[in-house]
Design a protein around this motif. Sequence first.
Motif, PDB file in Angstrom:
ATOM      1  N   ILE A  40       1.310  -1.505  -0.013  1.00  0.00           N
ATOM      2  CA  ILE A  40       0.420  -0.092  -0.163  1.00  0.00           C
ATOM      3  C   ILE A  40       0.921   1.062   0.412  1.00  0.00           C
ATOM      4  CG2 ILE A  40      -1.672   1.461   1.272  1.00  0.00           C
ATOM      5  CD1 ILE A  40      -3.259  -1.575   2.036  1.00  0.00           C
ATOM      6  N   PHE A  41       1.666   1.177   0.804  1.00  0.00           N
ATOM      7  CA  PHE A  41       3.083   2.382   0.922  1.00  0.00           C
ATOM      8  C   PHE A  41       3.681   2.103  -0.898  1.00  0.00           C
ATOM      9  CE2 PHE A  41       7.400   3.924   0.955  1.00  0.00           C
ATOM     10  CZ  PHE A  41       7.199   5.008   1.986  1.00  0.00           C
ATOM     11  N   ALA A  42       3.914   1.677  -1.607  1.00  0.00           N
ATOM     12  CA  ALA A  42       4.606   1.510  -2.776  1.00  0.00           C
ATOM     13  C   ALA A  42       3.602   1.844  -3.778  1.00  0.00           C
ATOM     14  CB  ALA A  42       5.511   0.398  -3.017  1.00  0.00           C
ATOM     15  N   ILE A  43       2.255   2.146  -3.416  1.00  0.00           N
ATOM     16  CA  ILE A  43       0.991   2.992  -4.112  1.00  0.00           C
ATOM     17  C   ILE A  43       1.059   4.384  -5.094  1.00  0.00           C
ATOM     18  CG2 ILE A  43      -1.556   3.118  -5.021  1.00  0.00           C
ATOM     19  CD1 ILE A  43      -2.346   1.294  -3.044  1.00  0.00           C
ATOM     20  N   PRO A  44       1.720   4.796  -5.783  1.00  0.00           N
ATOM     21  CA  PRO A  44       1.693   6.444  -5.907  1.00  0.00           C
ATOM     22  C   PRO A  44       0.959   7.460  -5.056  1.00  0.00           C
ATOM     23  CG  PRO A  44       2.217   5.541  -7.827  1.00  0.00           C
ATOM     24  CD  PRO A  44       1.579   4.503  -6.899  1.00  0.00           C
ATOM     25  N   SER A  45       0.992   8.244  -4.384  1.00  0.00           N
ATOM     26  CA  SER A  45       0.118   9.268  -4.202  1.00  0.00           C
ATOM     27  C   SER A  45       0.080  10.129  -4.758  1.00  0.00           C
ATOM     28  CB  SER A  45       0.580   9.537  -2.647  1.00  0.00           C
ATOM     29  OG  SER A  45       0.580   8.815  -1.584  1.00  0.00           O
ATOM     30  N   PRO A  46      -1.321  10.766  -4.695  1.00  0.00           N
ATOM     31  CA  PRO A  46      -1.618  12.407  -5.244  1.00  0.00           C
ATOM     32  C   PRO A  46       0.056  13.319  -4.859  1.00  0.00           C
ATOM     33  CG  PRO A  46      -3.663  10.904  -4.979  1.00  0.00           C
ATOM     34  CD  PRO A  46      -2.387  10.683  -3.483  1.00  0.00           C
ATOM     35  N   ALA A  47       0.079  14.140  -5.456  1.00  0.00           N
ATOM     36  CA  ALA A  47       0.573  14.969  -4.664  1.00  0.00           C
ATOM     37  C   ALA A  47      -0.080  15.800  -3.414  1.00  0.00           C
ATOM     38  CB  ALA A  47       0.686  16.691  -5.908  1.00  0.00           C
ATOM     39  N   VAL A  52       0.568  18.015   1.516  1.00  0.00           N
ATOM     40  CA  VAL A  52       0.005  18.351   3.000  1.00  0.00           C
ATOM     41  C   VAL A  52       0.771  17.886   3.936  1.00  0.00           C
ATOM     42  CG1 VAL A  52      -2.142  17.096   4.989  1.00  0.00           C
ATOM     43  CG2 VAL A  52      -2.715  17.611   2.519  1.00  0.00           C
ATOM     44  N   SER A  53       1.494  16.034   3.593  1.00  0.00           N
ATOM     45  CA  SER A  53       2.601  15.870   4.676  1.00  0.00           C
ATOM     46  C   SER A  53       2.984  15.160   4.332  1.00  0.00           C
ATOM     47  CB  SER A  53       1.471  15.047   6.478  1.00  0.00           C
ATOM     48  OG  SER A  53       2.650  14.793   7.041  1.00  0.00           O
ATOM     49  N   HIS A  55       4.585  12.282   5.721  1.00  0.00           N
ATOM     50  CA  HIS A  55       3.601  11.221   6.118  1.00  0.00           C
ATOM     51  C   HIS A  55       2.542  10.916   5.830  1.00  0.00           C
ATOM     52  CE1 HIS A  55       7.691   9.521   7.503  1.00  0.00           C
ATOM     53  NE2 HIS A  55       7.957  10.317   7.989  1.00  0.00           N
ATOM     54  N   LEU A  56       1.095  11.769   5.023  1.00  0.00           N
ATOM     55  CA  LEU A  56       0.616  10.980   4.081  1.00  0.00           C
ATOM     56  C   LEU A  56       0.268  10.635   2.727  1.00  0.00           C
ATOM     57  CD1 LEU A  56      -2.282  11.423   5.075  1.00  0.00           C
ATOM     58  CD2 LEU A  56      -2.797  13.957   3.520  1.00  0.00           C
ATOM     59  N   ASN A  57      -0.148   8.708   2.786  1.00  0.00           N
ATOM     60  CA  ASN A  57       0.587   8.506   1.960  1.00  0.00           C
ATOM     61  C   ASN A  57      -0.885   7.149   1.896  1.00  0.00           C
ATOM     62  OD1 ASN A  57       1.328   6.467   3.241  1.00  0.00           O
ATOM     63  ND2 ASN A  57       3.079   7.686   2.798  1.00  0.00           N
ATOM     64  N   TRP A  58      -0.391   6.845   0.711  1.00  0.00           N
ATOM     65  CA  TRP A  58      -2.051   5.412   1.196  1.00  0.00           C
ATOM     66  C   TRP A  58      -1.841   4.419   2.080  1.00  0.00           C
ATOM     67  CZ3 TRP A  58      -6.142   7.205  -1.068  1.00  0.00           C
ATOM     68  CH2 TRP A  58      -5.725   7.767  -2.440  1.00  0.00           C
ATOM     69  N   ALA A  59      -0.372   4.442   2.706  1.00  0.00           N
ATOM     70  CA  ALA A  59      -0.456   3.406   3.831  1.00  0.00           C
ATOM     71  C   ALA A  59      -0.408   4.416   5.279  1.00  0.00           C
ATOM     72  CB  ALA A  59       1.630   2.995   3.599  1.00  0.00           C
TER      73      ALA A  59
END
Length: 157
Positions: A40-47, A52-53, A55-59
């Motif tokens: 889940i961490f490896a899924i690219p997060s929107p910019a 925002v942070s 450490h704000l990502n899908w994980a």
Amino acid sequence: MSKSIQMWLDEYGESHQNKLNKRIHWVCVPIIFWTVMAFIFAIPSPALLNEVSLHLNWATIGAVLIMIFYARLSVSLTVGMAVFTAACYFSIVAFDAVWPDYLVGFSAVVFIIAWAVQFYGHEVEGKKPSFLKDVQYLMIGPAWLMSFTYKKMGLKY
């Protein structure tokens, strides 16, 4: 009527009586939890999330949803699971910082091996994995282990 945490743990425990299967679960369940978080961490997060942070990502979003699942069952147990989840998350961040090109591949290999060993444990047990009955048991496995940790520490869950 919704199940209490004890009902979930008791039902999960029914298919985890064999000593070898229990030992396998003590190793493999945390590893599987870690690998799923890594995927889940490896899924690219929107910019926008990154803005925002750091450490704000899908994980981290997934971790919050997991904590909501646990909190509706046991606030006390949620604290232990939050500590474990944070440890998993920050070890994933560290792994990715050192070996950024290997997180997904490493996680995939470890995930497959851990599940193969888990199925072997259930073969020895002579009972099917609980999640085949209800997918929510995938979340109960880590809580089941945490409940034993709480008991050893004399804490109520």
